[in-house]
Design an enzyme around this catalytic site. Structure first.
Site, PDB file in Angstrom:
ATOM      1  CB  SER A  95      -0.991   0.093   1.367  1.00  0.00           C
ATOM      2  OG  SER A  95      -1.398   1.379   1.318  1.00  0.00           O
ATOM      3  CE1 TYR A 123      -5.990   5.714  -3.213  1.00  0.00           C
ATOM      4  CE2 TYR A 123      -4.406   4.713  -1.805  1.00  0.00           C
ATOM      5  CZ  TYR A 123      -5.529   4.888  -2.213  1.00  0.00           C
ATOM      6  OH  TYR A 123      -6.708   4.034  -1.791  1.00  0.00           O
ATOM      7  CB  THR A 149      -5.882   3.267  -6.099  1.00  0.00           C
ATOM      8  OG1 THR A 149      -5.519   2.052  -5.704  1.00  0.00           O
ATOM      9  CG2 THR A 149      -7.164   3.047  -5.530  1.00  0.00           C
ATOM     10  CE  LYS A 212      -6.706  -2.785  -5.143  1.00  0.00           C
ATOM     11  NZ  LYS A 212      -7.704  -1.777  -4.507  1.00  0.00           N
ATOM     12  CG  HIS A 236     -11.081   0.862  -2.261  1.00  0.00           C
ATOM     13  ND1 HIS A 236     -10.330   1.762  -3.130  1.00  0.00           N
ATOM     14  CD2 HIS A 236     -10.784   0.859  -0.915  1.00  0.00           C
ATOM     15  CE1 HIS A 236      -9.376   2.422  -2.554  1.00  0.00           C
ATOM     16  NE2 HIS A 236      -9.361   2.098  -0.971  1.00  0.00           N
ATOM     17  NE  ARG A 239     -11.453  -0.166   3.838  1.00  0.00           N
ATOM     18  CZ  ARG A 239     -11.528  -0.083   5.205  1.00  0.00           C
ATOM     19  NH1 ARG A 239     -12.009  -0.939   5.967  1.00  0.00           N
ATOM     20  NH2 ARG A 239     -10.845   0.991   5.901  1.00  0.00           N
ATOM     21  CG  ASP A 267      -9.638  -6.365  -4.876  1.00  0.00           C
ATOM     22  OD1 ASP A 267     -10.651  -6.126  -5.455  1.00  0.00           O
ATOM     23  OD2 ASP A 267      -8.783  -5.562  -4.401  1.00  0.00           O
ATOM     24  N   GLY A 269     -13.713 -10.159  -1.609  1.00  0.00           N
ATOM     25  CA  GLY A 269     -14.485 -11.248  -1.245  1.00  0.00           C
ATOM     26  C   GLY A 269     -14.221 -12.681  -1.505  1.00  0.00           C
ATOM     27  NE  ARG A 271     -13.539 -12.690   3.111  1.00  0.00           N
ATOM     28  CZ  ARG A 271     -13.176 -11.593   2.546  1.00  0.00           C
ATOM     29  NH1 ARG A 271     -12.245 -11.791   1.506  1.00  0.00           N
ATOM     30  NH2 ARG A 271     -13.587 -10.425   2.759  1.00  0.00           N
TER      31      ARG A 271
END
Length: 342
Positions: A95, A123, A149, A212, A236, A239, A267, A269, A271
């Site tokens: 990040s 960013y 992003t 992204k 995201h 979010r 990406d 969810g 799991r």
């Protein structure tokens, strides 16, 4: 050694999403809604989980998603995550708001010969000179791609996090970025990234530039024209914009729009190993994993992250075998998907 449970505010920061968190929940259920009809008696000798990305083969299609301020959850933060990902052959997207110097993370990850790809999430900064200075640091540290992003010109309305009163603890900050005063919405909108910025960034650096946060097929087509080298289908993690479509639903249209022109990751969810199988079968090159990694980091540091990545990889191997696939990309050609929405 495991750590105490997270306090309520930190848990709200980790688990929360935008507004009513509809997209947070939908990301998981969208993958679950794709049922599998396995093929049997298929030859499985030579099965593998390799991923072709950035011009070379990697041992697994799993990457750790870019997630900020990991030292909130564990003293070793991004260093622990980098060590675990490298040890399991997984990729890492660091990040822009990491709480550990980007050079330190790169040294740890790149030192493991069995590692996955190392990418840096970016960013755009307030001034192009600031962005260029950061990009030069990233290049010098050995990162192999930039991930811009593009879906967050402003922060999402994170009600749960706001109600909790979460604040970064003392000693934790975005150490790779210059300290800046908070900007109002008008200022943020005035400097929101555009396609011209994508072209500028592609010309600025020798690193491949990925975008992204792409969910719409028309944006995917524009990305090809703008010189991007890859896409990440992402909302995201739910979010930013609530009720944004789940990534499992957006992925097929993006794949169809770019064809063979660009590789696509996804990406949101992811799991279970069956989720990974579905994503790759729909045409993704690899997947990024977010919240499960952070939960594991909070609980057990590097060891917890390693356990989580290994479990997902082992589940993918099992899912491939149990559906008759020698690699996950065979899933579509074998016709094993049965979408319960239809």
């Amino acid at each position: 050694m495991s750590h105490p449970p997270l306090d309520a505010a930190t848990n709200a920061w980790l688990e929360g999403g935008a507004a009513d968190e509809i997209t947070v929940r939908a990301n998981e259920t969208a993958w679950q809604s794709i049922a599998l009809r396995p093929r049997v008696l298929r030859p499985l000798a030579g099965s593998h989980t390799r991923m072709r990305l950035l011009g070379r083969d990697w041992p697994t299609p799993l990457l750790v998603a870019p997630m900020a301020h990991q030292r909130v959850l564990h003293p070793h933060g991004e260093q622990a995550t980098a060590l675990a990902a490298a040890a399991l052959g997984a990729g890492l997207v660091l990040s822009c708001q990491a709480s550990t110097p980007l050079e330190d993370v790169a040294r740890l990850h790149l030192a493991d010969p069995g590692r996955g790809p190392l990418m840096f999430q970016l960013y755009l900064q307030a001034q192009r000179e600031q962005t260029e200075a950061l990009v030069r640091r990233v290049e010098a540290a050995g990162y192999e791609a930039l991930v811009l992003t593009v879906d967050a010109p402003v922060q999402g309305v994170r009600d749960r996090e706001g109600r909790s009163g979460f604040r970064l603890p003392p000693g934790v900050s975005a150490v790779n970025l210059p300290a800046t005063a908070p900007a109002d919405v008008a200022t943020l909108l005035a400097r929101a990234p555009t396609w011209d910025d994508v072209q500028w960034l592609c010309q600025l650096t020798h690193l491949p530039v990925w975008l992204k946060g792409v969910l719409h097929q028309d944006d995917a087509r524009q990305a090809v024209l703008s010189g991007a080298h890859g896409l990440i289908v992402s909302n995201h993690g739910g979010r930013t914009l609530d009720t944004a479509c789940p990534t499992a639903h957006a992925l097929p249209a993006v794949i169809a729009a770019v064809g063979e022109a660009l590789p696509v990751l996804v990406d949101g969810g992811i799991r279970r190993g069956t989720d990974v199988l579905k994503a790759l079968g729909l045409g993704a090159t690899g997947v990024l994993v977010g919240r499960p990694v952070l939960r594991a980091l909070a609980a057990e540091g590097a060891q917890g992250v390693a356990k989580t990545i290994k479990a997902l990889h082992d589940e993918l191997i099992a899912a491939q075998a149990l559906t008759g696939c020698r690699d996950a990309h065979e899933a579509r050609s074998l016709g094993i998907f049965f979408d319960q929405r239809n």
